[in-house]
Design a protein around this motif. Structure first.
Motif, short mmCIF file in Angstrom:
data_model
loop_
_atom_site.label_atom_id
_atom_site.label_comp_id
_atom_site.label_asym_id
_atom_site.label_seq_id
_atom_site.Cartn_x
_atom_site.Cartn_y
_atom_site.Cartn_z
N UNK A 141 0.83 -1.21 0.00
CA UNK A 141 0.00 0.00 0.00
C UNK A 141 0.86 1.25 0.00
N UNK A 142 1.95 1.22 0.74
CA UNK A 142 2.85 2.38 0.76
C UNK A 142 3.49 2.56 -0.61
N UNK A 143 3.84 1.47 -1.27
CA UNK A 143 4.42 1.54 -2.61
C UNK A 143 3.43 2.16 -3.59
N UNK A 144 2.17 1.73 -3.52
CA UNK A 144 1.15 2.32 -4.40
C UNK A 144 1.09 3.83 -4.20
N UNK A 145 1.06 4.23 -2.95
CA UNK A 145 0.95 5.64 -2.62
C UNK A 145 2.16 6.43 -3.14
N UNK A 146 3.34 5.87 -2.94
CA UNK A 146 4.55 6.58 -3.38
C UNK A 146 4.69 6.58 -4.89
N UNK A 147 4.33 5.48 -5.54
CA UNK A 147 4.38 5.46 -7.00
C UNK A 147 3.38 6.43 -7.61
N UNK A 187 -4.20 8.20 3.79
CA UNK A 187 -2.76 8.00 3.53
C UNK A 187 -2.17 6.94 4.46
N UNK A 188 -1.26 6.16 3.92
CA UNK A 188 -0.65 5.06 4.68
C UNK A 188 0.44 5.62 5.59
N UNK A 189 0.44 5.17 6.84
CA UNK A 189 1.52 5.53 7.75
C UNK A 189 2.76 4.73 7.36
N UNK A 190 3.86 5.42 7.17
CA UNK A 190 5.05 4.77 6.62
C UNK A 190 5.74 3.84 7.60
N UNK A 191 5.83 4.21 8.86
CA UNK A 191 6.69 3.50 9.81
C UNK A 191 6.42 2.00 9.92
#
Length: 404
Positions: free
Chosen positions: A102-108, A205-209
């Motif tokens: 999910x974090x990858x989707x958000x960053x991409x 938004x996804x929390x990164x940690x």
């Protein structure tokens, strides 16, 4: 206080063990057994080049001799156990890991929108609604099903029309999922129709940690020991600074320690490892003595600098190097024997002649291909020929070269 030290022989064994190369290539190679192997590796990189077999198939075959390409296709298309996305490149990834993407989707979503605008992918953002509506109404599509009247950009390998760019963007950012390939061309469907709802990305938004912690832990499990940069590069989602921060915090909690790892040339470099790593490495037995062919994209080799430090093996793929400037060849396979990379071989499947053609074998410096070693080499190529569905080997004139 002096750091604990992992000698080179133990470091090689540990690294090979984490990559499923310290054992004989036996065991189940389909269904749950194949999924377990891919989960152990973390992912399997996809590549379209097919001089003998595709990279992902060679990677899996080198660890399970009974593996055949159909087994991965069955697991991917029929079992719903894998999904396709990016790590450092396109890869098959266990579906159980999907929430960590999910974090990858958000960053991409953010990164690619900016990057592809700069690459003059004019009009791709205007195609999002059209592409999604078409898939919703007509089902899965490939890029050839859309944009027939659209002008392509001039970009060589990236010669995409706007709808193709939109498809890739919507896949990379999570709205679409690749549901299969035909002739290596991806087919895309709506994620909501493919992925179980409980795995879907959240709307907030996804929390990164938490994801960074999972990524670093999972990378360390598969590397055995690593620098923070190597942890970040393994999945290529966490940044170098995020991985560095995770390492320092884990060290402060006593979950990691710094050790010195001996390279092939005797030099030492600091790495992070779990406190029991050196003891675990000491318990590992020797690798099998048989020779085996590795894909240029094998997980053990994809970090070229790490492979060179640990094994003293300098490797660069020359696919994109003009032929007159190549040192070895277009697509040359490394050869692993025991815990040593002993050479590289230029081979190609000749389907019309039903044979595996051996153009050249280059031993590594200091490695002599004695009659016994040549026999092991030929035995491995006979196995590879059977894997590729070929009846025989054919050696070209002057195939055994001098080390370079």
């Amino acid at each position: 206080m002096a750091l604990a030290r992992l000698d080179n022989a133990a470091a090689r064994r540990l690294f090979m063990d984490r990559h499923a190369l310290l054992e004989q290539p036996r065991g189940g190679a389909k269904g749950a057994d194949l999924l377990q192997l891919i989960s152990r590796l973390g992912f399997v990189q996809l590549d379209s080049i097919n001089t003998v077999a595709r990279a992902h198939d060679v990677i899996l075959y080198s660890r399970r001799a009974s593996y055949r390409a159909k087994h991965l296709t069955d697991l991917y298309h029929g079992g719903g156990a894998l999904f396709e996305h990016w790590t450092h490149d396109a890869a098959m990834i266990p579906l159980a890991f999907y929430p960590q993407w999910h974090l990858r989707f958000q960053r991409d979503e953010d990164l690619l929108r900016k990057r592809w605008r700069n690459w003059r992918r004019d009009g791709f953002e205007q195609q999002f609604d059209t592409v999604l509506r078409h898939i919703r109404d007509h089902g899965p599509v490939s890029s050839s099903d859309l944009g027939k009247d659209e002008k392509k950009s001039s970009g060589g390998w990236w010669d995409w029309h706007p709808s193709k760019t939109a498809l890739e963007y919507l896949w990379r950012s999570g709205a679409l999922t690749v549901v299969g390939r035909s002739g290596f061309q991806k087919r895309y469907d709506l994620t909501e129709r493919v992925i179980d709802e409980d795995l879907h990305a959240p709307t907030d938004p996804v929390e990164a940690a938490p994801t960074v912690a999972w990524l670093c832990n999972a990378a360390l499990d598969r590397l055995g020991f690593a620098t923070s940069g190597e942890l970040a590069a393994f999945w290529d989602t966490a940044s170098a600074s995020e991985a560095r921060g995770w390492c320092q915090a884990a060290k402060a909690r006593g979950e990691l320690e710094e050790i010195e790892v001996e390279a092939a040339d005797g030099s030492l470099r600091k790495h992070f490892a779990r406190p029991d790593t050196i003891a675990a490495a000491a318990e590992l037995g020797p690798p099998p003595g048989r020779m085996r062919l590795l894909s240029p994209f094998d997980p053990m080799l994809r970090d070229r600098k790490r492979a060179e430090r640990l094994f003293g093996f300098h490797y660069r793929i020359e696919v994109f190097t003009p032929a007159p400037k190549r040192i070895y060849g277009y697509y040359v396979f490394p050869l692993l024997e025991g815990a040593r990379l002993v050479g590289r071989v230029d081979i190609k499947a000749d389907r019309a002649a039903d044979c595996l053609r051996v153009t050249a074998l280059w031993p590594e410096r200091g490695v002599k291909f004695s009659p016994a070693r040549i026999k092991r080499f030929e035995a491995e190529l006979e196995r590879v020929a059977r894997f590729a569905g070929l009846a025989r080997l054919e050696f070209g004139a002057g195939w055994l070269r001098e080390a370079l």
